[in-house]
Design an enzyme around this catalytic site. Structure first.
Site, mmCIF file in Angstrom:
data_model
loop_
_atom_site.group_PDB
_atom_site.id
_atom_site.type_symbol
_atom_site.label_atom_id
_atom_site.label_comp_id
_atom_site.label_asym_id
_atom_site.label_seq_id
_atom_site.Cartn_x
_atom_site.Cartn_y
_atom_site.Cartn_z
ATOM 1 N N CYS A 1 0.982 -1.263 0.005
ATOM 2 C CA CYS A 1 -0.074 -0.045 -0.027
ATOM 3 C C CYS A 1 1.072 1.294 0.038
ATOM 4 C CB CYS A 1 -0.985 -0.012 1.188
ATOM 5 S SG CYS A 1 -0.168 -0.170 2.962
ATOM 6 N N HIS A 2 0.274 2.395 0.153
ATOM 7 C CA HIS A 2 1.130 3.600 -0.034
ATOM 8 C C HIS A 2 2.562 3.754 0.880
ATOM 9 C CE1 HIS A 2 -0.746 5.769 -3.147
ATOM 10 N NE2 HIS A 2 -2.072 5.406 -2.686
#
Length: 128
Positions: A97-98
């Site tokens: 994810c980010h």
């Protein structure tokens, strides 16, 4: 939840299941291949998928923003099924994810609880 994943590395949660941050993973197609990664779980609505040097990765996207109100629950079962099929077939997964500290660890924790029968505490310890 887990400490942020350093952008220069991947963390192995369990054998064959790696956790990363999108800023590293999206730039590291060759590095992912070098680690044997065959499958990607992109837990972002907008980060690009890494590009492999020798070929394409098998991809699954969990298009959910890092937001407490995002409908992550709607994607957990299918993401866990994708991960189980990949690992059962001998694949190596990178879920990212980010920041490597929110959505991907939550998806991995769900997978560990659903497919490996870990308790919530055990699953959270694994992604920590």
């Amino acid at each position: 939840m887990a400490a942020p994943v350093p952008h220069a590395e991947l963390a192995e949660v369990v054998p064959g299941l790696l956790l990363g941050a999108s800023s590293w993973a999206c730039m590291g197609g060759a590095a992912l291949e070098a680690r044997g990664v065959t499958h990607l779980v992109n837990c972002t609505p907008d980060a690009p998928d890494p590009v492999g040097v020798r070929g394409a990765f098998s991809l699954w996207r969990v298009p959910v923003a890092d937001d407490l109100n995002a409908p992550l629950h709607a994607h957990l079962e299918v993401a866990a099924a994708f991960m189980e099929a990949a690992l059962s077939g001998g694949g190596i997964i990178c879920a990212f994810c980010h920041d490597g500290n929110s959505t991907a660890p939550a998806v991995i924790a769900f997978y560990l609880m659903r497919q490996k029968q870990l308790s919530l505490a055990q699953a959270l310890d694994a992604v920590a």
